[in-house]
Scaffold this motif. Structure first.
Motif, PDB file in Angstrom:
ATOM      1  N   VAL A 253       0.834  -1.197   0.000  1.00  0.00           N
ATOM      2  CA  VAL A 253       0.000   0.000   0.000  1.00  0.00           C
ATOM      3  C   VAL A 253       0.873   1.254   0.000  1.00  0.00           C
ATOM      4  O   VAL A 253       0.602   2.219  -0.718  1.00  0.00           O
TER       5      VAL A 253
ATOM      6  N   VAL B  70       3.932   1.627  -1.167  1.00  0.00           N
ATOM      7  CA  VAL B  70       4.564   1.835  -2.474  1.00  0.00           C
ATOM      8  C   VAL B  70       3.522   2.280  -3.502  1.00  0.00           C
ATOM      9  O   VAL B  70       3.746   3.224  -4.265  1.00  0.00           O
TER      10      VAL B  70
ATOM     11  N   SER C  56       0.778   3.842  -2.984  1.00  0.00           N
ATOM     12  CA  SER C  56       0.302   5.206  -2.724  1.00  0.00           C
ATOM     13  C   SER C  56       1.288   6.223  -3.281  1.00  0.00           C
ATOM     14  O   SER C  56       0.907   7.329  -3.647  1.00  0.00           O
ATOM     15  N   GLN C  57       2.564   5.852  -3.352  1.00  0.00           N
ATOM     16  CA  GLN C  57       3.540   6.775  -3.918  1.00  0.00           C
ATOM     17  C   GLN C  57       3.428   6.818  -5.438  1.00  0.00           C
ATOM     18  O   GLN C  57       3.855   7.762  -6.078  1.00  0.00           O
ATOM     19  N   MET C  58       2.906   5.716  -5.996  1.00  0.00           N
ATOM     20  CA  MET C  58       2.879   5.628  -7.445  1.00  0.00           C
ATOM     21  C   MET C  58       1.689   6.351  -8.061  1.00  0.00           C
ATOM     22  O   MET C  58       1.668   6.653  -9.235  1.00  0.00           O
TER      23      MET C  58
ATOM     24  N   LEU D 232      -7.174   7.773  -0.677  1.00  0.00           N
ATOM     25  CA  LEU D 232      -6.362   7.237  -1.777  1.00  0.00           C
ATOM     26  C   LEU D 232      -7.108   6.150  -2.535  1.00  0.00           C
ATOM     27  O   LEU D 232      -7.135   6.145  -3.755  1.00  0.00           O
TER      28      LEU D 232
ATOM     29  N   ILE E 288       9.995   7.210  -9.329  1.00  0.00           N
ATOM     30  CA  ILE E 288       8.586   7.466  -9.005  1.00  0.00           C
ATOM     31  C   ILE E 288       8.378   8.950  -8.709  1.00  0.00           C
ATOM     32  O   ILE E 288       7.475   9.586  -9.246  1.00  0.00           O
TER      33      ILE E 288
ATOM     34  N   ASN F   8       6.267  11.516 -11.297  1.00  0.00           N
ATOM     35  CA  ASN F   8       4.986  12.029 -10.807  1.00  0.00           C
ATOM     36  C   ASN F   8       5.027  13.493 -10.413  1.00  0.00           C
ATOM     37  O   ASN F   8       3.999  14.069 -10.096  1.00  0.00           O
TER      38      ASN F   8
ATOM     39  N   MET G  50       0.163   5.545 -14.299  1.00  0.00           N
ATOM     40  CA  MET G  50       0.347   4.601 -13.206  1.00  0.00           C
ATOM     41  C   MET G  50       0.793   3.253 -13.723  1.00  0.00           C
ATOM     42  O   MET G  50       1.654   2.601 -13.125  1.00  0.00           O
TER      43      MET G  50
ATOM     44  N   LEU H 129       4.455   3.434 -14.571  1.00  0.00           N
ATOM     45  CA  LEU H 129       5.295   3.419 -13.371  1.00  0.00           C
ATOM     46  C   LEU H 129       5.327   2.045 -12.724  1.00  0.00           C
ATOM     47  O   LEU H 129       6.364   1.570 -12.274  1.00  0.00           O
TER      48      LEU H 129
END
Lengths: 276, 329
Positions: free
Chosen positions: A109, A111, A113-115, B62, B260, B264, B309, B312
């Motif tokens: 989660v 990693v 969330s950073q992506m 999120l 990353i 981003n 996404m 990445l």
């Protein structure tokens, strides 16, 4: 001292000075500009001369109610973000470090969330704030800043908690601690440096955040210093005296906090970032 | 878990009835309310209660936007119309023929690749430098991270000021060394704007690599170096045979994290050039911003985001695999 040694020392120092000139000169240059008479800034000389050094820019910047309000907003938002992040991340790190066997899932989660491209979050957050009538409020900005800071904070804190020996838990539980007193009597004191690092990280990331602050703040009642800086540099005619002084004012708190927490910071950030 | 056994710190035990209120002390037994509370903070539920705020936070802020973004990438959602129609893969089909999407993608790749490569090389060099044992080295180690802690918006101001014609640092220096012809606004030039953005990324993050690598270097046993010295290995050989294998993993993690971050990152480009001049620095995050906040085409913007996404995710998975393989060998 042998010739060889002298050669080695001077090579190291020359390289150090060159690389740190690259890192520090842009900051020093703006710092100097903030201390120079505005008319002298545009003269194109490398060193303005002692006589044109003045605090006028700071007097004007801090004299403007705008700058003071934006700085205050940044302070309030960053402090609230720090407290909320610490609270939530501590509980989560405690739980995953000690009981809940979801370490594997939690790193995924973090990693993931950073992506996620955060620029895509702007619209959902805006709509969410609109629905809850929370546009232009501290709370909405704080929420988004916690979202940004939480994954990494959680992960860093967990690595600190993992390092507190399990034997201490068992001893404390036998001595009558419950899960909450175990946390604040045993684990938190042992992991105090981790708390400092996470607090620093949360504060600095909130203080420097621009994207969410710019869409959620609709007026200067909640706009942060980064939003003000953006306003200053996107104008047609840039007043460098004002801009350089407010830039230094936006940098100062982060550098002061950095100096204060320095002792724990490097080790802490690295353990969070590098740990598998 | 069998009844009558408890899992404490990962070990099962039957000898510690900790969650039994009989041994919880007098206080817990005093009132029913207290007992309820005590069960809550001591019982198995507490273990998961602690992580609940985080799970809620991540799900709401999120998870939900992620799922929603994927969903609306298959629709023609727009802020200009209230109705939303499913359009299947139309947004993705349009993506393939959108010249600006490919341009932004190319810029994103150029920026990410160049910035991360320079950061890795300069970070490694700085780490070696900071690992030297000379008097006063601690001061340099202490201040190296300063570029990383200051706000990105402030970094953009620092470099905009330095790039200003006539009195900006870069131009003043050029004039001093007799290259006054090269003076320009470095962010306003199609050939140099992207390099300025790369420069800001490198300036901000290279010290972070350096300190991570330094930490890894300091964990290497000194005896290895002593043994190598006895064998007559020179500094260059010692670095590649001893140091590099030890720090390879840290370097890999740093590179993945910064790929990353750079791919981003929205703020550096948006605040300095806004994607200009003439789209010379348009990257995917600024293109998404434009599609969503200027044209209000939420569906299309979401499709770009989902594509980002996936790209990445692919890069990260491949690099993690490669790192695992390198570590095993």
């Amino acid at each position: 001292m042998t010739m060889r040694k002298i050669g080695y020392y001077s090579a190291v120092y020359i390289l150090l000075i060159l690389s740190f000139a690259f890192l520090l000169v842009p900051i020093i240059w703006v710092f100097l500009a903030s201390l120079t008479e505005p008319r002298q800034i545009t003269s194109g000389s490398l060193w303005p001369g002692l006589r044109s050094l003045t605090l006028d820019s700071y007097r004007r910047t801090l004299g403007s109610a705008d700058v003071r309000i934006h700085l205050r907003n940044s302070f309030v938002i960053a402090s609230m973000t720090t407290i909320a992040t610490l609270l939530i991340a501590t509980l989560a790190a405690y739980s995953t470090s000690r009981f809940a066997r979801i370490s594997g899932a939690s790193i995924t989660v973090v990693v993931l969330s950073q992506m996620f491209p955060y620029v895509l979050l702007m619209i959902p957050f805006y709509q969410l704030a609109l629905q809850f009538n929370a546009l232009d409020s501290y709370a909405s900005i704080v929420f988004t800043h916690v979202v940004v800071a939480l994954p990494f904070s959680f992960w860093m804190l967990k690595s600190y908690f993992d390092n507190v020996p399990r034997d201490l838990d068992e001893a404390a539980l036998i001595d009558g601690c419950n899960y909450i007193s175990l946390l604040y009597r045993v684990i938190l004191p042992c992991a105090a440096p981790g708390l400092v690092v996470v607090a620093f990280f949360a504060f600095v990331s909130s203080w420097g955040e621009y994207m969410f602050a710019s869409i959620l703040s609709q007026s200067k009642q909640t706009a942060t210093i980064t939003v003000l800086l953006q306003g200053y540099i996107s104008g047609r005619r840039i007043e460098w005296g004002l801009v350089s002084a407010s830039t230094i004012l936006s940098i100062a708190p982060t550098v002061i906090l950095f100096a204060l927490t320095q002792r724990w910071l490097v080790a802490g950030l690295m353990s969070g970032a590098v740990k598998e | 878990m069998k009844s009558g056994t408890w899992r404490i710190s990962g070990r099962e035990t039957s000898s510690l009835p900790l969650f039994n209120t009989e041994v919880m002390g007098v206080a817990a037994r005093r009132t029913r309310g207290r007992r309820f509370w005590s069960n809550l903070v001591n019982g198995p539920a507490a273990r998961y209660l602690f992580i609940l705020p985080t799970i809620l936070f991540i799900l709401i802020f999120l998870g939900y936007p992620l799922v929603q973004s994927i969903y609306i990438s298959f629709t023609d959602a727009s802020l200009l119309r209230p109705d939303v129609n499913h359009v299947g893969l139309k947004n993705y089909a349009q993506l393939l023929s959108d010249r600006l999407f490919w341009l932004s993608l190319r810029h994103s790749f150029q920026l990410t690749f160049t910035a991360v490569a320079l950061q890795a090389i300069l970070g490694l060099g700085l780490a070696v430098l900071l690992n030297q044992k000379v008097p006063g080295i601690q001061i340099f180690r202490n201040i190296a991270l300063v570029t990383w802690v200051i706000p990105i918006a402030a970094t953009v101001v620092l470099f905009s000021f330095a790039a200003t014609p006539e009195y900006g640092l870069f131009n003043v220096l050029l004039k001093q060394i007799g290259l006054g012809d090269l003076q320009r606004y470095w962010f306003g030039n199609r050939d140099t704007a992207m390099w300025m953005i790369i420069l800001m990324h490198v300036w901000r993050n290279a010290p972070f690599y350096a300190l991570a690598l330094l930490a890894a270097m300091q964990a290497i046993p000194q005896t290895l170096y002593e043994a190598a010295q006895v064998d007559g290995a020179n500094a260059w050989t010692r670095f590649w045979v001893i140091t590099f294998p030890y720090i390879r993993y840290t370097l890999g993690v740093m590179i993945v994290l910064h790929v990353i971050f750079t791919f981003n990152n929205f703020e550096f480009v948006f605040l300095s050039t806004g994607g200009g001049p003439v789209r010379a620095t348009e990257v995917l995050p600024t293109y998404i911003f434009e599609q969503s906040w200027q044209y209000y085409r939420l569906g299309y913007a979401a499709a770009i985001g989902v594509a980002m996404m996936l790209i990445l995710l692919t890069i990260t998975l491949i690099s993690v695999r490669l790192m695992e393989r390198a570590r095993r060998s």
